[in-house]
Design a protein around this motif. Structure first.
Motif, short mmCIF file in Angstrom:
data_model
loop_
_atom_site.label_atom_id
_atom_site.label_comp_id
_atom_site.label_asym_id
_atom_site.label_seq_id
_atom_site.Cartn_x
_atom_site.Cartn_y
_atom_site.Cartn_z
N ARG A 51 0.82 -1.21 0.00
CA ARG A 51 0.00 0.00 0.00
C ARG A 51 0.85 1.26 0.00
O ARG A 51 0.32 2.37 0.08
N PHE A 52 2.17 1.09 -0.09
CA PHE A 52 3.07 2.24 -0.01
C PHE A 52 3.20 2.88 -1.38
O PHE A 52 3.95 2.41 -2.24
N THR A 53 2.46 3.98 -1.60
CA THR A 53 2.43 4.63 -2.91
C THR A 53 3.32 5.87 -2.98
O THR A 53 3.71 6.28 -4.08
N ALA A 54 3.60 6.48 -1.84
CA ALA A 54 4.36 7.75 -1.81
C ALA A 54 3.73 8.79 -2.73
O ALA A 54 4.41 9.65 -3.28
N SER A 55 2.41 8.72 -2.87
CA SER A 55 1.72 9.54 -3.87
C SER A 55 1.82 11.03 -3.61
O SER A 55 1.73 11.83 -4.55
N ASP A 56 2.00 11.43 -2.35
CA ASP A 56 2.07 12.85 -2.03
C ASP A 56 3.48 13.31 -1.64
O ASP A 56 3.65 14.45 -1.18
N PHE A 57 4.46 12.43 -1.83
CA PHE A 57 5.83 12.81 -1.46
C PHE A 57 6.38 13.75 -2.52
O PHE A 57 6.56 13.38 -3.68
N ILE A 62 9.21 19.66 0.39
CA ILE A 62 9.71 19.38 1.74
C ILE A 62 11.02 20.10 1.99
O ILE A 62 11.21 20.73 3.05
N VAL A 63 11.92 20.05 1.03
CA VAL A 63 13.22 20.70 1.20
C VAL A 63 13.06 22.22 1.25
O VAL A 63 13.71 22.90 2.07
N ASP A 105 12.79 5.70 -6.63
CA ASP A 105 13.88 5.84 -5.67
C ASP A 105 13.70 7.18 -4.96
O ASP A 105 14.09 8.24 -5.47
N LEU A 106 13.10 7.13 -3.78
CA LEU A 106 12.74 8.35 -3.06
C LEU A 106 13.96 9.06 -2.50
O LEU A 106 13.95 10.29 -2.33
N GLY A 283 1.30 8.82 5.80
CA GLY A 283 1.46 7.58 5.04
C GLY A 283 1.73 7.76 3.57
O GLY A 283 2.34 6.89 2.94
N THR A 284 1.31 8.89 2.99
CA THR A 284 1.55 9.12 1.57
C THR A 284 2.69 10.09 1.31
O THR A 284 3.02 10.36 0.15
#
Length: 416
Positions: A51-57, A62-63, A105-106, A283-284
């Motif tokens: 369920r790990f989508t990182a859709s909003d990362f 953030i930086v 690759d986050l 979570g996202t």
């Protein structure tokens, strides 16, 4: 005492960092240790990868927010104790982001965003691991697995600010083969800081000659150990959670006051330490609104205090002589007086405590002072100096109505 290596001096000049905790645990929103503390079934827990989508990362956002907060470096969890990697492990593990729906690759995105914004990326790596069976059943094999995972980070992302390890405290008497692990970093990243968190029970301890900074987890001591580590100067670093958890926890409402956050940042610099201010992404991959607000608020203070925060150091000679919470930081050109517990000027109907004279005294000021002024509004401050005795007294008037910086800073211009 020896002079700090260039990388350690540059690290101390950065002063303030952002700590980011993010992993599979963020989807459950009850803290980063939920798998262990809540005794979750490992197989079921690790299905969170599906369920790990990182859709909003959004690493750029953030930086940029970290930069506005005043952070000069960011420490991001590349793998926490749950064992899930936020980067492409190139076949070392199938428990990585490339085997999740995110398939990105986050860490590469994070490093790229840091470089664009002039922020130093640091890699957090958990050494204590709940996922790999090697940790309990073949520790030597696990250490090679750990070394290879660090080697991937050291080789593939260009120059980084440092590596931040966490977990050796779980096997206190084990041979962690640190020379091999740290040697791998030095081979590829000779200018990177090496930091190994000693945990809550061993704050300030040094575990290896390659260690560049000692840690004080969730604690700001009155004195930081700046000593010799096999002839090398060692820096110090404290860390601060905004509430009681490192990872995202929606039902933890026990947030520190903005005053406490600002006072912790200032006190860390007072004792010569860097400070990491922590947030936990959801979570996202979002910064949640309340933590974003805290970052923005802290950013207002660091923008005002900028000249006094980063390349300054504690002054062993120029000291407060009366008020116990006031202190002095000095750089190559000026000194800065950090004045605490000031009130706001009101009137007879709204008396806020800042009215009248508020004298604060200091010692060690033998150089002729030409001017003292507030950083927040550049207004001059009345002062009296006896340069032969080194005494200085200022009239630290309160804040004008509608303002309160928590800690007010005065710039002391010294005659060249």
């Amino acid at each position: 005492m020896s002079q700090p290596l260039k990388r350690i001096q540059q690290y101390e000049d950065m002063g303030i960092g952002l700590f980011i905790h993010w992993g599979l645990y963020s989807q459950l929103s009850v803290g980063e240790w939920t798998e262990y503390i809540h005794e979750r079934n490992q197989q079921k827990y690790e299905q969170l990868i599906d369920r790990f989508t990182a859709s909003d990362f959004n690493a750029d956002d953030i930086v940029a927010q970290a930069k506005r907060m005043g952070a000069k470096y960011i420490v991001l969890t590349t793998k926490h104790h749950e064992g899930f990697f936020l980067y492409d492990t190139h076949g070392l593990s199938d428990f990585d982001v490339m085997h999740s729906p995110a398939k990105r690759d986050l860490i590469a995105e994070f490093v790229s965003a840091c470089r664009k914004n002039g922020i130093k990326p640091f890699f957090y790596m958990a050494t204590y691991d709940w996922h790999s069976p090697l940790y309990e059943h073949d520790f030597d094999a696990y250490l090679e697995y750990l070394r290879k995972s660090v080697e991937i980070l050291a080789k593939n992302y260009g120059p980084v600010g440092g590596f931040w390890f966490d977990g050796n405290w779980n096997k206190k008497t084990a041979n962690w083969k640190l020379d091999e692990l740290y040697g791998t970093i030095r081979r590829y990243q000779p200018d990177a800081m090496i930091i190994n968190n000693t945990g809550l029970k061993n704050r300030g301890k040094i575990s290896n000659q390659e260690i560049d900074a000692v840690t004080y987890e969730r604690h700001t001591p009155d004195l930081i150990y700046h000593g010799e580590n096999d002839g090398k100067y060692v820096a110090g670093e404290t860390s601060l959670t905004l509430n009681q958890h490192w990872g995202y926890a929606t039902q933890d409402l026990d947030y520190k006051s903005p005053r406490e956050v600002i006072e912790n940042v200032a006190h860390a610099r007072h004792v010569g330490a860097n400070i990491l201010v922590n947030i936990g992404l959801d979570g996202t991959g979002n910064i949640i609104p309340i933590q974003r607000s805290y970052m923005e608020l802290l950013g207002k203070w660091t923008a005002m205090a900028h000249d006094a925060l980063y390349k300054t150091r504690p002054d062993s000679e120029r000291l407060s002589n009366g008020h116990p919470r006031d202190f002095v930081l000095t750089d190559s050109n000026n000194s800065y007086l950090f004045i605490q517990d000031l009130g706001v000027v009101g009137n007879e109907n709204v008396v806020l405590g800042g009215e009248g004279s508020n004298l604060r005294s200091f010692v060690g000021f033998y150089d002729k002072i030409t001017k003292i002024s507030w950083l927040d509004n550049q207004q001059p401050i009345h002062f009296m100096q006896d340069s032969q005795r080194g005494t200085l007294t200022i009239d630290a008037n309160g804040y004008s109505y509608g303002r309160d910086w928590v800690i007010r800073i005065a710039k002391v211009d010294l005659k060249k």
